[in-house]
Design a protein around this motif. Structure first.
Motif, PDB file in Angstrom:
ATOM      1  N   UNK A   1       5.916  24.168   1.271  1.00 20.66           N
ATOM      2  CA  UNK A   1       6.573  23.303   0.294  1.00 20.66           C
ATOM      3  C   UNK A   1       8.086  23.222   0.469  1.00 20.66           C
ATOM      4  N   UNK A   2       8.599  23.741   1.562  1.00 25.12           N
ATOM      5  CA  UNK A   2      10.046  23.765   1.738  1.00 25.12           C
ATOM      6  C   UNK A   2      10.640  22.401   2.076  1.00 25.12           C
ATOM      7  N   UNK A   3       9.808  21.464   2.459  1.00 28.77           N
ATOM      8  CA  UNK A   3      10.322  20.136   2.757  1.00 28.77           C
ATOM      9  C   UNK A   3       9.191  19.153   2.991  1.00 28.77           C
ATOM     10  N   UNK A   4       9.455  17.867   2.747  1.00 27.28           N
ATOM     11  CA  UNK A   4       8.427  16.848   2.935  1.00 27.28           C
ATOM     12  C   UNK A   4       9.099  15.489   3.115  1.00 27.28           C
ATOM     13  N   UNK A   5       8.336  14.555   3.643  1.00 25.12           N
ATOM     14  CA  UNK A   5       8.817  13.192   3.848  1.00 25.12           C
ATOM     15  C   UNK A   5       8.260  12.280   2.759  1.00 25.12           C
ATOM     16  N   UNK A   6       9.086  11.341   2.318  1.00 24.70           N
ATOM     17  CA  UNK A   6       8.632  10.281   1.423  1.00 24.70           C
ATOM     18  C   UNK A   6       8.519   8.998   2.239  1.00 24.70           C
ATOM     19  N   UNK A   7       7.328   8.424   2.266  1.00 23.64           N
ATOM     20  CA  UNK A   7       7.074   7.216   3.054  1.00 23.64           C
ATOM     21  C   UNK A   7       6.506   6.150   2.124  1.00 23.64           C
ATOM     22  N   UNK A   8       7.110   4.963   2.153  1.00 21.59           N
ATOM     23  CA  UNK A   8       6.671   3.897   1.275  1.00 21.59           C
ATOM     24  C   UNK A   8       6.485   2.576   1.991  1.00 21.59           C
ATOM     25  N   UNK A   9       5.646   1.731   1.397  1.00 23.01           N
ATOM     26  CA  UNK A   9       5.428   0.385   1.932  1.00 23.01           C
ATOM     27  C   UNK A   9       5.097  -0.555   0.780  1.00 23.01           C
ATOM     28  N   UNK A  10       5.210  -1.849   1.040  1.00 23.20           N
ATOM     29  CA  UNK A  10       4.907  -2.853   0.028  1.00 23.20           C
ATOM     30  C   UNK A  10       3.444  -3.264   0.147  1.00 23.20           C
ATOM     31  N   UNK A  11       2.658  -3.100  -0.933  1.00 24.46           N
ATOM     32  CA  UNK A  11       1.232  -3.451  -0.864  1.00 24.46           C
ATOM     33  C   UNK A  11       1.029  -4.962  -0.923  1.00 24.46           C
ATOM     34  N   UNK A  12      -0.122  -5.420  -0.445  1.00 26.95           N
ATOM     35  CA  UNK A  12      -0.443  -6.843  -0.562  1.00 26.95           C
ATOM     36  C   UNK A  12      -1.296  -7.062  -1.808  1.00 26.95           C
ATOM     37  N   UNK A  13      -1.699  -8.277  -2.042  1.00 28.81           N
ATOM     38  CA  UNK A  13      -2.419  -8.623  -3.272  1.00 28.81           C
ATOM     39  C   UNK A  13      -3.810  -8.002  -3.334  1.00 28.81           C
ATOM     40  N   UNK A  14      -4.392  -7.671  -2.180  1.00 25.64           N
ATOM     41  CA  UNK A  14      -5.742  -7.108  -2.174  1.00 25.64           C
ATOM     42  C   UNK A  14      -5.780  -5.647  -2.630  1.00 25.64           C
ATOM     43  N   UNK A  15      -4.633  -4.966  -2.586  1.00 26.22           N
ATOM     44  CA  UNK A  15      -4.611  -3.537  -2.908  1.00 26.22           C
ATOM     45  C   UNK A  15      -5.148  -3.261  -4.305  1.00 26.22           C
ATOM     46  N   UNK A  16      -4.811  -4.124  -5.262  1.00 26.09           N
ATOM     47  CA  UNK A  16      -5.219  -3.897  -6.644  1.00 26.09           C
ATOM     48  C   UNK A  16      -6.263  -4.908  -7.112  1.00 26.09           C
ATOM     49  N   UNK A  17      -7.007  -5.465  -6.158  1.00 31.15           N
ATOM     50  CA  UNK A  17      -8.104  -6.372  -6.483  1.00 31.15           C
ATOM     51  C   UNK A  17      -9.370  -5.542  -6.689  1.00 31.15           C
ATOM     52  N   UNK A  18      -9.748  -5.354  -7.951  1.00 34.53           N
ATOM     53  CA  UNK A  18     -10.884  -4.488  -8.275  1.00 34.53           C
ATOM     54  C   UNK A  18     -12.195  -5.010  -7.701  1.00 34.53           C
ATOM     55  N   UNK A  19     -12.277  -6.306  -7.424  1.00 35.29           N
ATOM     56  CA  UNK A  19     -13.523  -6.872  -6.907  1.00 35.29           C
ATOM     57  C   UNK A  19     -13.761  -6.493  -5.451  1.00 35.29           C
ATOM     58  N   UNK A  20     -12.682  -6.307  -4.708  1.00 35.21           N
ATOM     59  CA  UNK A  20     -12.831  -6.028  -3.276  1.00 35.21           C
ATOM     60  C   UNK A  20     -12.521  -4.584  -2.911  1.00 35.21           C
ATOM     61  N   UNK A  21     -11.651  -3.926  -3.689  1.00 41.30           N
ATOM     62  CA  UNK A  21     -11.248  -2.561  -3.342  1.00 41.30           C
ATOM     63  C   UNK A  21     -11.188  -1.682  -4.592  1.00 41.30           C
ATOM     64  N   UNK A  22     -12.110  -0.761  -4.685  1.00 42.04           N
ATOM     65  CA  UNK A  22     -12.044   0.203  -5.787  1.00 42.04           C
ATOM     66  C   UNK A  22     -11.155   1.381  -5.406  1.00 42.04           C
ATOM     67  N   UNK A  23     -11.227   1.794  -4.139  1.00 43.86           N
ATOM     68  CA  UNK A  23     -10.428   2.917  -3.663  1.00 43.86           C
ATOM     69  C   UNK A  23      -9.750   2.519  -2.361  1.00 43.86           C
ATOM     70  N   UNK A  24      -8.451   2.814  -2.258  1.00 42.20           N
ATOM     71  CA  UNK A  24      -7.679   2.487  -1.063  1.00 42.20           C
ATOM     72  C   UNK A  24      -7.447   3.751  -0.238  1.00 42.20           C
ATOM     73  N   UNK A  25      -7.985   3.760   0.964  1.00 47.47           N
ATOM     74  CA  UNK A  25      -7.908   4.920   1.840  1.00 47.47           C
ATOM     75  C   UNK A  25      -6.651   4.848   2.697  1.00 47.47           C
TER      76      UNK A  25
END
Length: 726
Positions: free
Chosen positions: A376-400
């Motif tokens: 736990x002495x150090x870690x990286x923060x990595x981010x990206x911008x999601x697309x519209x499908x990421x939170x589409x409950x009809x197509x994706x319940x869980x994002x791997x």
């Protein structure tokens, strides 16, 4: 508002000690807010990268990483490395007089949120630990607190099977952690037995067949074993769900805590699925998935430890093979090996899905803890911008998620993914009744901050009433909503719930009341400026560790504040030198001078007639300005008397900041106030809060030495925290 004193004859001495401190800068720490973010504009996760020796790799760049969501490559838009190294633990203080380490225990270091580097929940799964495992875990926890806990660590010891009153709050106070460790015991009602495995013994039909019953068929034996196994699985799953539910509660509470957050789970494990019972998966897997998603959103990594250590799977002394079929005895080793694997599978899943690590098949739990802390002495923060499908409950319940790093022999650990729901949607408040709101705040091991509260608990002893604990709660009245009344008055209505818990988590005393406060004019303005103190006293019939919890709910705004404090009530019957809680009173220099001019002229309450202060508010709030006088008072119990019925005591004060000694007074003769009860010897003193003292938290420690007592019973110490404000 009436005065608070331990005894009505309490008077302060005209003894003054002064000191000044050169301002010291507060270490600049990296903000830990929202480490993991799951929103429509940003997905950000923490990633740990270590070399083949388990050391953190710190020199990677964004182009060294690849991140994919559901197999689709994502462009990295946010990237940083966060160092979470903690300061070394406190070392014994050396006295200026003899330059030898002092045997007086150091007071705990009060930490502000921006000073916390690591928040660690040591979770003991007493719902699933065997009797043998409990012993190993207790020993490992003591060693952790003794040797591995660091100065900027916020730590809690929490049992999955404990009541809501267990000693659960996060603290830097090692006394509280030791008290919590003492209550880690084998739970005979849990799923863990005496040993790691249930002892081998004949089933009822096997016993019947061994006794000569020829009607018992092989099919009947198989059916009986299946029924017994199904019942055992069901019972174990019930407790496993209880374990996961307890961890779920802990993670929710850790969501808003600072620092690098982790849970160290000590358990004998739990099975997620069983090859012979596919329906078992549904009972456990759903709870596990919800827990991992909650942990990932709260940026909590779970490190799991199989407390069973190295195991022997063959026949042992606790097994009774009489009447057991030869086939079961022959398959015993493979059956138990399969049980080890199944139970470790659940622990491994929790760790891998939350970016933690597993520590199995070792008898040295602390070695695993050391590796987890190094992790736990150090870690990286990595981010990206999601697309519209990421939170589409009809197509994706869980994002791997999948994260790779371009570095040879590098080991990458990260959170497995997230459900297609934003943090904002999850944080929508649920509807609770007023009683549920205040009870939830009180039962949580984490303080609610809707109403600013400061709690101070004081131990004392009375000749007639015995030992007691008096709790002083300062309430910031600005956080209450006052409504207009006829005639220009103001009114606020609030609920108070106060409960004391014993060291076994059982409720001892409680207060539940609704109060209406009516004020006008200048009194209203003074109330908003100074706040007010709510206090209550609970008698203590039995020495030991106690926790005092208070919650206040404002009726108009529905804001809630809560506070809790740990206190150890000593056993005065052991005749050890003991010091009461410390009362504080703050004076300006002008008030102090008037106090000196009018020495001996006291009111019935014990305060000087020349000025008016409020020791109750000062003792509760404990916030003082520079260049003022801080007076302190206390009682000493069980002091020895010489042949002439006189005391032979000396007193020394110390001031600590951030765990470091900044002022040490000389040993001075104990100034006894006029009184007849020498078993409750009263004393007091004062010190100048120098103009150069830096703003921040301090600890005043008072040590009294009885020169007539034996070496081990000679010293008594007490401390109180206070804050210097601008």
């Amino acid at each position: 508002m009436r005065k608070f004193v331990l005894a009505p004859t309490f008077v302060f001495l005209l003894v003054l000690a002064s000191f000044a401190q050169t301002p010291t800068p507060t270490p600049k720490l990296v903000a830990e807010d929202d480490v993991v973010k799951i929103s429509t504009t940003l997905i950000q996760v923490d990633v740990t990268v270590t070399d083949k020796n388990g050391k953190i790799i710190t020199d990677l760049k964004s182009e060294d990483f690849k991140i994919s969501e559901n197999g689709e490559r994502q462009e990295i838009t946010n990237f940083s490395f966060v160092s979470a190294s903690s300061e070394s633990a406190q070392t014994p203080v050396k006295s200026k007089e003899n330059e030898k380490p002092s045997n007086v225990p150091l007071p705990p270091v009060p930490l502000k949120s921006d000073q916390v580097r690591r928040t660690i929940a040591l979770v003991v799964d007493d719902l699933g630990l065997s009797f043998e495992s409990v012993y190993q875990v207790r020993r490992a926890l003591r060693k952790f607190v003794d040797e591995q806990m660091q100065a900027n660590d916020l730590v809690a010891v929490i049992r999955t099977g404990s009541g809501t009153g267990a000693l659960q709050q996060f603290t830097t106070d090692k006394r509280q952690l030791y008290a919590a460790i003492e209550n880690v015991k084998w739970n005979s009602l849990g799923r863990g037995g005496i040993g790691a495995f249930a002892p081998l013994e004949a089933t009822p039909l096997e016993q019947s067949k061994a006794a000569g019953n020829t009607t018992v068929t092989q099919e009947a034996l198989e059916e009986e074993r299946k029924q017994l196994q199904d019942f055992s699985d069901f019972r174990e799953d019930i407790f496993s769900v209880g374990t996961l539910g307890a961890i779920n509660f802990i993670v929710k509470g850790m969501n808003d805590l600072p620092g690098r957050k982790s849970i160290m789970l000590f358990s004998d494990g739990f099975a997620i699925c069983s090859p012979d019972n596919p329906d078992r998966c549904a009972r456990i897997l759903d709870s596990v998935r919800k827990l991992t998603d909650l942990s990932n959103r709260a940026a909590v990594s779970i490190y799991t430890f199989d407390a069973r250590g190295l195991l022997t799977t063959g026949v042992t002394a606790q097994d009774n093979t009489s009447g057991v079929t030869a086939e079961r005895i022959q398959n015993l080793s493979s059956t138990r090996s399969g049980e080890i694997f199944d139970k470790q599978e659940g622990l491994a899943y929790l760790a891998s899905e939350t970016g933690g690590r597993t520590f199995f098949n070792t008898n040295d739990i602390n070695q695993g803890l050391e590796k987890a802390l190094e992790d736990q002495k150090g870690y990286y923060l990595i981010g990206y911008q999601p697309d519209s499908d990421t939170f589409d409950a009809k197509t994706r319940r869980f994002n791997k998620l999948k994260i790779e790093v371009n570095r040879k022999d590098a080991n990458v650990r990260y959170r497995s993914g997230f459900f297609g729901v934003t943090d904002e949607q999850i944080k929508k408040p649920s509807n609770q009744t007023a009683a549920q709101q205040i009870f939830t705040a009180l039962n949580s091991p984490f303080a609610a901050s809707g109403i600013a509260l400061r709690l101070n608990t004081l131990f004392g002893n009375d000749k007639q009433q015995g030992s007691f604990v008096r709790s002083l709660l300062h309430v910031d009245a600005k956080d209450l909503k006052f409504v207009d009344e006829a005639g220009g008055g103001k009114k606020a209505v609030f609920d108070v719930l106060a409960i004391s818990f014993g060291e076994d988590g059982a409720m001892i005393d409680q207060i539940a009341k609704t109060y209406t406060m009516n004020v006008k004019g200048d009194a209203y303005q003074k109330l908003l400026t100074e706040g007010f103190v709510y206090y209550f006293t609970f008698p203590v019939k039995k020495p030991g560790a106690y926790q005092y919890r208070v919650a206040i709910r404002d009726g108009a705004s529905e804001k809630i504040g809560s506070a809790n404090q740990f206190i150890e009530v000593p056993n005065l019957k052991k005749a050890r030198l003991t010091i009461s809680g410390i009362i504080l009173e703050n004076l300006t220099v002008a008030q102090w001078q008037k106090f000196g001019d009018s020495a001996g002229q006291t009111t019935a309450s014990g305060s000087s007639a020349a000025y008016e202060t409020n020791s109750m508010s000062d003792t509760a709030l404990r916030k003082f300005k520079r260049n003022t006088i801080l007076r302190y008072g206390f009682e000493v119990y069980n002091a020895k008397l010489d042949a002439s019925q006189k005391l032979n005591l000396t007193t020394q004060i110390r001031i600590f900041r951030d765990g470091k000694l900044i002022f040490e007074g000389k040993n001075a003769p104990f100034e006894l106030l006029q009184q007849t009860d020498l078993q409750r010897a009263k004393s007091a003193g004062a010190l100048i809060l120098g103009k150069d003292m830096a703003a921040g938290d301090y600890v005043l420690q008072v040590t009294v030495t009885d020169n007539l007592a034996k070496e081990k019973r000679r010293a008594g110490t007490q401390f109180v925290q206070f804050e210097i404000v601008n």
